[in-house]
Design a protein around this motif. Structure first.
Motif, short mmCIF file in Angstrom:
data_model
loop_
_atom_site.label_atom_id
_atom_site.label_comp_id
_atom_site.label_asym_id
_atom_site.label_seq_id
_atom_site.Cartn_x
_atom_site.Cartn_y
_atom_site.Cartn_z
N GLU A 78 58.37 22.53 -75.74
CA GLU A 78 58.01 22.74 -74.34
C GLU A 78 58.67 24.03 -73.84
N ILE A 79 57.99 24.72 -72.95
CA ILE A 79 58.50 25.97 -72.39
C ILE A 79 58.57 25.85 -70.87
N ARG B 99 54.76 28.87 -76.63
CA ARG B 99 55.02 27.64 -77.37
C ARG B 99 54.77 27.83 -78.87
#
Length: 269
Positions: free
Chosen positions: A74-75, A90
């Protein structure tokens, strides 16, 4: 750097995840370190395949050669600069995490056109495109006339690969080695099979890919998925006598691995 293998087309049901799992585990069995990613964030068939394999190994006390599978990280959206795409970050983060400890990174793409798939294709050193032996699937690569003898022009997927090649050229990277794998070939030398072979031969010269034999339609492939197994695991689970179909399927995998001609790989199973 890790050699990146992308398995992709824009149509479901062509055998991408089956090819991905067998190629990845075959490489691990031959002593290579393999990282793996599944870009179908909704269905995750390849990811499920690996998960089933891990459960089988734990439940039955087996040591099964398994790629190092990772979900995309996750970013934080707030960390992105204006105009940056979260999916690009990602994927690049996942590849960066796997690359230091991998000889190969295998990326299984979804059967649809997505941003992740586009970016993955531009990363491909080797692109593997499984294709059912049908002009329905061929239509992804090129349009043909009513007699399926004249190629009218490239189609949507070929254009995406072309764009990926352009991006790699601009970045100074080696060209993509593109292999179209013919899955579910008929046993008989039917008219459609001959037309498909002729059309692929013509198209390969126009847009630059190689062809390779894939997997025939076999019950065993459907039976292997729930336990996360591959053709190379049968002896590990106590199958001492392979039937003719299993032996033939194993040879198909051997032929495919040889045709891919991956760097530093000697097919020895």
């Amino acid at each position: 750097m890790a050699h990146i293998i992308v398995v992709g087309n824009e149509k479901g049901g062509a055998g991408k995840s089956t090819v991905s799992m067998h190629v990845a585990t075959a490489l691990v069995r031959m002593g290579h370190k393999v990282g793996a990613l599944d870009l179908d964030l909704r269905q995750k068939t390849f990811g499920r395949y690996v998960e089933n394999r891990q459960k089988t190994a734990q439940k039955e006390g087996l040591e099964l050669a398994t790629p190092d599978y990772r979900d995309l990280p996750e970013i934080d959206k707030d960390s992105l600069k204006p105009g940056e795409n979260i999916f690009d970050h990602r994927l690049s983060a996942a590849v960066a995490t796997l690359a230091p400890d991998s000889d190969f990174i295998l990326i299984d793409c979804p059967g649809s056109h997505t941003r992740l798939s586009q970016v993955a294709h531009s990363l491909a050193d080797t692109l593997v495109t499984p294709l059912n032996d049908s002009f329905i699937d061929f239509d992804l690569l090129a349009h043909v006339d009513g007699d399926a003898e004249k190629i009218l022009g490239p189609s949507v997927y070929s254009e995406m690969v072309w764009n990926a090649r352009q991006l790699r050229a601009q970045a100074g990277l080696e060209p993509i080695d593109w292999i179209v794998v013919r899955n579910r070939l008929g046993a008989q030398n039917m008219v459609n099979k001959k037309k498909m072979a002729a059309a692929l031969n013509k198209l390969s010269k126009r847009i630059g890919f190689r062809t390779a034999p894939g997997f025939n339609e076999r019950v065993i492939f459907r039976e292997l998925f729930p336990r996360g197994l591959t053709l190379l695991d049968l002896k590990d689970i106590g199958v001492t006598q392979l039937n003719i179909s299993n032996v033939a399927a194993r040879q198909e995998l051997r032929d495919l691995m040889t045709a891919l001609n991956l760097p530093g790989v000697t097919v020895n199973f």
